[in-house]
Write a protein that holds these residues in place. Structure first.
Motif, short mmCIF file in Angstrom:
data_model
loop_
_atom_site.label_atom_id
_atom_site.label_comp_id
_atom_site.label_asym_id
_atom_site.label_seq_id
_atom_site.Cartn_x
_atom_site.Cartn_y
_atom_site.Cartn_z
N SER A 7 0.89 -1.03 -0.05
CA SER A 7 0.11 -0.02 0.05
C SER A 7 0.88 1.24 -0.13
O SER A 7 1.47 1.41 0.95
CB SER A 7 -0.86 -0.29 1.36
OG SER A 7 -1.58 1.24 1.07
N ARG A 9 0.26 4.14 0.34
CA ARG A 9 0.06 5.02 1.74
C ARG A 9 0.79 4.70 2.90
O ARG A 9 0.90 5.41 3.84
CB ARG A 9 -1.42 5.33 1.91
CG ARG A 9 -2.19 4.10 2.38
CD ARG A 9 -3.41 3.98 2.64
NE ARG A 9 -4.30 3.02 2.68
CZ ARG A 9 -5.62 2.63 3.13
NH1 ARG A 9 -6.32 3.84 3.24
NH2 ARG A 9 -6.34 1.51 3.33
N HIS A 120 -0.42 5.30 -8.63
CA HIS A 120 -0.49 5.36 -7.22
C HIS A 120 1.04 5.41 -6.84
O HIS A 120 1.48 5.59 -5.63
CB HIS A 120 -1.01 3.96 -6.67
CG HIS A 120 -0.47 2.82 -7.29
ND1 HIS A 120 -0.91 2.22 -8.72
CD2 HIS A 120 0.43 1.67 -6.97
CE1 HIS A 120 -0.41 1.04 -8.75
NE2 HIS A 120 0.50 0.64 -7.57
N GLU A 182 -12.50 -1.41 -1.43
CA GLU A 182 -12.26 -0.33 -0.40
C GLU A 182 -10.79 -0.05 -0.41
O GLU A 182 -10.23 1.34 -0.03
CB GLU A 182 -12.60 -1.01 1.07
CG GLU A 182 -14.05 -1.38 1.17
CD GLU A 182 -14.53 -1.89 2.31
OE1 GLU A 182 -13.51 -2.10 3.28
OE2 GLU A 182 -15.36 -2.87 2.43
N TYR A 184 -8.77 0.10 -2.58
CA TYR A 184 -8.34 0.96 -3.69
C TYR A 184 -9.01 2.26 -3.69
O TYR A 184 -8.39 3.50 -4.19
CB TYR A 184 -8.73 0.30 -5.18
CG TYR A 184 -7.65 -0.24 -5.60
CD1 TYR A 184 -6.76 0.12 -6.59
CD2 TYR A 184 -7.35 -1.70 -5.61
CE1 TYR A 184 -5.75 -0.59 -7.42
CE2 TYR A 184 -6.35 -2.47 -6.26
CZ TYR A 184 -5.67 -1.87 -7.04
OH TYR A 184 -4.71 -2.41 -7.65
N ARG A 185 -10.04 2.66 -3.02
CA ARG A 185 -10.85 3.88 -2.93
C ARG A 185 -9.98 4.92 -2.63
O ARG A 185 -9.98 5.88 -2.89
CB ARG A 185 -11.83 3.65 -1.80
CG ARG A 185 -13.02 4.81 -2.00
CD ARG A 185 -13.41 5.13 -3.19
NE ARG A 185 -14.10 4.17 -3.97
CZ ARG A 185 -14.27 4.35 -5.29
NH1 ARG A 185 -14.02 5.46 -5.96
NH2 ARG A 185 -14.88 3.23 -5.89
N THR A 186 -8.83 4.85 -1.64
CA THR A 186 -7.88 6.02 -1.24
C THR A 186 -7.27 6.16 -2.51
O THR A 186 -7.14 7.50 -2.71
CB THR A 186 -7.15 5.53 -0.13
OG1 THR A 186 -7.92 5.28 0.99
CG2 THR A 186 -6.27 6.56 0.18
N THR A 189 -9.43 8.31 -4.88
CA THR A 189 -9.73 9.47 -4.12
C THR A 189 -8.58 10.40 -4.24
O THR A 189 -8.77 11.70 -4.80
CB THR A 189 -10.36 9.36 -2.98
OG1 THR A 189 -11.47 8.74 -2.77
CG2 THR A 189 -10.35 10.68 -2.30
N ASN A 190 -7.28 9.88 -4.06
CA ASN A 190 -6.27 10.84 -4.07
C ASN A 190 -5.86 11.31 -5.57
O ASN A 190 -5.70 12.40 -6.07
CB ASN A 190 -4.93 10.05 -3.54
CG ASN A 190 -5.10 9.93 -1.95
OD1 ASN A 190 -5.85 10.42 -1.40
ND2 ASN A 190 -4.32 8.85 -1.31
#
Length: 272
Positions: A7, A9, A120, A182, A184-186, A189-190
């Motif tokens: 991830s 993030r 990403h 879920e 991937y949603r971040t 959104t980013n």
């Protein structure tokens, strides 16, 4: 992220860059095993762009670039990993080695900026600003990813082995069944926020294309070493992970069906 990918993030900028540029360890394997994108997605991006001159950010070995070329597009790739870029050039693709944040369009303009399973690893604000610089008014940015989650027995086998042999890893281990979207949603959104904050685009849309693929044991194990969770893992760790996942697939009868959703985050360049 999918259940066998790190991830971003959870990683520092330095780690993000290092992992993002680690996929060229074995470009031939990457190109052979990573799935292409749904033809319906390729066709829609081409149809909803003002022309056929495309910039492919993070083009890797050229998987999506070849698909867009087959659809009648002229494609320029930008890829930070020289090994991946060199592999893509073998098939006649034009690729410049650079991170998109540092790349100079040198006055060139494009009808679309596309990026498959790569954005990403890009700073979403800097990347969107660069896309706005490179697009003609009415041009389209289209960022897309394969969203998938392994069948539970395969995901749990991966998690169990990875926790045992590399317990301090920053990688995200498999979550509960059905949670891949879920995760991937971040990222979506980013990416969308970066596009909005650039001030160069209209409304951000999201397109979804559902499909599936059957993976025999050997085919899935061939792909796993190309995933971010293993590209930098010690060989003995990778071997144990592959053995554990292979045993889980054997328990399923030697193959499994992966459900995919390919999601596109897209917007149109505004201005004169």
């Amino acid at each position: 992220m999918p259940s066998t990918e790190p991830s971003p993030r959870a990683l520092s900028p330095e780690s993000r860059r290092s992992i993002g540029e680690s996929f060229g360890v074995d470009p031939a394997r990457y190109d052979r095993t990573r799935p292409p994108y749904p033809q319906a997605m390729i066709d829609r991006i081409v149809a909803e762009s003002p022309g056929s001159n495309l910039l492919n950010v993070g083009c890797g070995t050229g998987i999506e670039a070849r698909q867009f070329r087959a659809a009648g597009c002229e494609v320029l790739g930008v890829e930070p990993d020289a090994r991946m870029a060199e592999f893509a050039r073998r098939d006649g693709l034009e690729v410049e080695v650079a991170r998109i944040e540092d790349w100079d369009p040198a006055g060139r303009v494009f009808d679309a900026v596309v990026s498959g399973t790569a954005w990403h690893w890009v700073d979403p604000s800097a990347g969107a600003n660069q896309a706005a610089r490179a697009l003609r008014p009415g041009g389209r940015i289209a960022l897309f990813w394969h969203v998938f989650q392994l069948p539970r027995p395969v995901a749990e086998a991966f998690a169990a082995v990875y926790r045992r042999v590399l317990p301090d890893s920053a990688f995200q281990l498999p979550a509960r069944p059905g949670s891949a979207m879920e995760g991937y949603r971040t990222i979506f959104t980013n990416s969308a926020n970066g596009i909005r904050e650039s001030g160069g685009f209209g409304a951000v849309d999201e397109w979804r294309f559902d499909w599936e693929r059957v993976y025999p044991r050997a085919e899935w194990l061939d792909q796993m070493p190309t995933q971010g969770s293993l590209t930098q893992a010690p060989p003995e760790v990778a071997e144990q992970v592959l053995d554990g996942v292979g045993a889980a697939i054997d328990e399923l009868g030697g193959s499994f069906t992966m459900q995919y959703a390919t999601v596109v985050v897209t917007a149109v360049r505004v201005g004169e």
